[in-house]
Design an enzyme around this catalytic site. Structure first.
Site, mmCIF file in Angstrom:
data_model
loop_
_atom_site.group_PDB
_atom_site.id
_atom_site.type_symbol
_atom_site.label_atom_id
_atom_site.label_comp_id
_atom_site.label_asym_id
_atom_site.label_seq_id
_atom_site.Cartn_x
_atom_site.Cartn_y
_atom_site.Cartn_z
ATOM 1 N N PHE A 1 29.140 9.154 27.778
ATOM 2 C CA PHE A 1 29.676 8.270 28.349
ATOM 3 C C PHE A 1 30.057 7.380 29.625
ATOM 4 O O PHE A 1 29.597 8.965 30.567
ATOM 5 C CB PHE A 1 31.332 7.980 27.834
ATOM 6 C CG PHE A 1 32.325 6.795 28.869
ATOM 7 C CD1 PHE A 1 32.002 5.851 28.048
ATOM 8 C CD2 PHE A 1 32.582 7.105 29.775
ATOM 9 C CE1 PHE A 1 33.292 4.678 28.395
ATOM 10 C CE2 PHE A 1 33.679 5.782 30.634
ATOM 11 C CZ PHE A 1 33.748 5.056 29.926
ATOM 12 N N ASP B 1 26.149 13.019 35.225
ATOM 13 C CA ASP B 1 27.155 12.546 35.198
ATOM 14 C C ASP B 1 28.523 13.299 35.005
ATOM 15 O O ASP B 1 28.778 13.229 34.296
ATOM 16 C CB ASP B 1 27.605 11.695 34.498
ATOM 17 C CG ASP B 1 28.487 10.204 34.527
ATOM 18 O OD1 ASP B 1 29.724 10.894 34.677
ATOM 19 O OD2 ASP B 1 28.615 9.409 33.829
ATOM 20 N N LYS C 1 36.719 9.690 39.419
ATOM 21 C CA LYS C 1 37.926 10.223 38.844
ATOM 22 C C LYS C 1 38.831 11.451 39.173
ATOM 23 O O LYS C 1 39.888 11.049 40.056
ATOM 24 C CB LYS C 1 37.883 11.265 37.065
ATOM 25 C CG LYS C 1 37.299 10.445 35.717
ATOM 26 C CD LYS C 1 37.698 10.796 34.778
ATOM 27 C CE LYS C 1 37.956 9.750 34.166
ATOM 28 N NZ LYS C 1 36.383 9.118 33.065
#
Ligand SMILES: *Cc1c(COP(=O)(O)O)cnc(C)c1O
Length: 408
Positions: free
Chosen positions: A148, A233, A262
């Site tokens: 993702f 990532d 995040k």
């Protein structure tokens, strides 16, 4: 003094907020029936005053816990001092944050944006531009199944999940997907078009899949041999989540480009793209940019967050082990638990059925957890979590499982 704040929170109730959300907000989110309005450490509180123990942390955003006093203090002070100027000028908190991240990661330069998707967009643009300058491939990027990378058109194309891409064509060109943890499949798919490989060392949304040690080592060697750019990532698995500041430290491997977001800002939106010098050099003045990225308020908050996380790594490691063992003990009790897996405090429990109802039952009991990829219960508690929180959460989960067993 707090005129607008008071105006926002004046006369609110659960029912009207839910109704007005239904009227005024686009329907992209399937919301759980709760209005959270306060947070403190491991806990959040809803509009009716009910408390919840948070084992999701805003999907690994609140790694330092809710409203950490040092983050709050830094945001307050910076907000009173300077909220925003422009990247046309030098920005003190941006420089200090970049220096900290460079020192921690061993990479050389940072570019700041506002989210994980944007951090990945920058990584993709940077890798392609570097590739173009150095004759590495034709811009094609290989990503992993169950990966993702975000929801912009390009990052959703990098995300090998047809459901997320449906209806958005034509999609950008130049992405290819291979199975995760399969070095041979990766090798077979590399061609003279390949410029970069992008992956999460621990896949989050895809269901908590941890990269094998040999696999990641093999990918690094492959990139070293071919000059293909390796992008990690670490938007979800970075920032202390796995018990190291960056997940790749568990493997003693450094990528060429790493993306963060995040938990980076301690709850304040910020993304970062870090890269080795020779690659970073492909971004020349005017090559990329953003209005908000790296603004004083975001960077000050992130500086505080990163500094706090530096002191939470040992706890994350210890509690991750403790938590995983307790969940594995549950697995011995309930045959419908297929697997417990994870790294540090990034933990997944795969069930033999959809976990949505478990999440709802836990919510009713006062616990925030999540289910991803339909069948994987996902636990991402703040890194300040203690044994007593874990014991309480696992007991509640045990209760929900045993009630369910009875009803069957
Ligand atoms: C959440 C996430 C993103 C996207 O971040 P946004 O801030 O939602 O754009 C990208 N990659 C990974 C691994 C993520 O978990």
């Amino acid at each position: 003094m707090t005129k607008f704040f008071d105006e926002i929170y004046d006369n609110i109730d659960e029912k009207s907020i839910m109704e007005e959300d239904g009227i005024y907000i686009m329907k992209t989110y399937g919301r759980l029936p709760v209005v959270l309005i306060k947070g403190n450490g491991m806990y959040v509180e809803d509009i009716n005053g009910k408390k919840y123990l948070d084992f999701l942390a805003g999907i690994s955003v609140n790694n330092v816990g809710h409203c950490h006093p040092d983050v709050v203090e830094t945001i307050k002070k910076q907000a009173e001092t300077l909220i925003h100027t422009s990247n046309i000028y030098y920005i003190v908190p941006q420089v200090k944050l970049a220096k900290k991240l460079v020192e921690l990661s061993g990479l050389d330069r940072a570019f700041f944006s506002n989210s994980g998707a944007e951090a990945n967009e920058a990584a993709i643009k940077l890798a392609r531009r570097y590739g173009k300058n150095n004759n590495i491939g034709e811009g094609e990027i290989i990503t992993m199944e169950h990966g993702f990378h975000g929801r912009t058109l390009t990052t959703v194309t990098a995300t090998a999940k047809p459901k997320y891409q449906e209806g958005y064509g034509p999609l950008p060109k130049g992405f290819k997907y291979v199975p995760f943890n399969d070095l041979e499949a990766l090798k077979e798919n590399i061609t003279n078009k390949t410029t970069a490989i992008m992956l999460e060392p621990v896949q989050g949304e895809g269901g908590i899949h941890v990269a094998d040690k040999d696999y990641l080592k093999g990918v690094r060697e492959l990139c070293d041999d071919t000059n293909i750019v390796l992008i990690f990532d670490e938007v979800q698995c970075g920032m202390g989540r796995t018990g190291k500041m960056f997940a790749c430290e568990n493997y003693n491997i450094k990528p060429d480009i790493m993306t963060l977001a995040k938990a980076l800002g301690g709850g304040f939106p910020i993304g970062a793209t870090l890269a080795k010098e020779k690659i970073a050099d492909a971004f020349t003045p005017g090559a990329h940019g953003t209005t908000f990225g790296g603004n004083p308020l975001a960077c000050a908050s992130a500086y505080a967050s990163v500094s706090i996380i530096e002191n939470l790594l040992e706890n994350a490691q210890k509690m991750g082990e403790y938590f995983t063992n307790k969940l594995k003990a549950l697995k011995d009790k309930y045959p419908f638990i297929k697997e417990v897996r994870g790294l540090g405090l990034m933990v997944g429990m795969e069930l033999s059925f959809n976990g949505g109802d478990i999440v709802k039952k836990m919510l009713e009991k006062g616990y925030l957890i999540n289910c991803t990829s339909d069948t994987v219960l996902r636990f991402l508690p703040p890194l300040i979590v203690k044994k007593e929180h874990i014991d309480e959460l696992v007991n509640a989960l045990d209760e929900v499982f045993s009630e369910m067993n009875k009803n069957k």
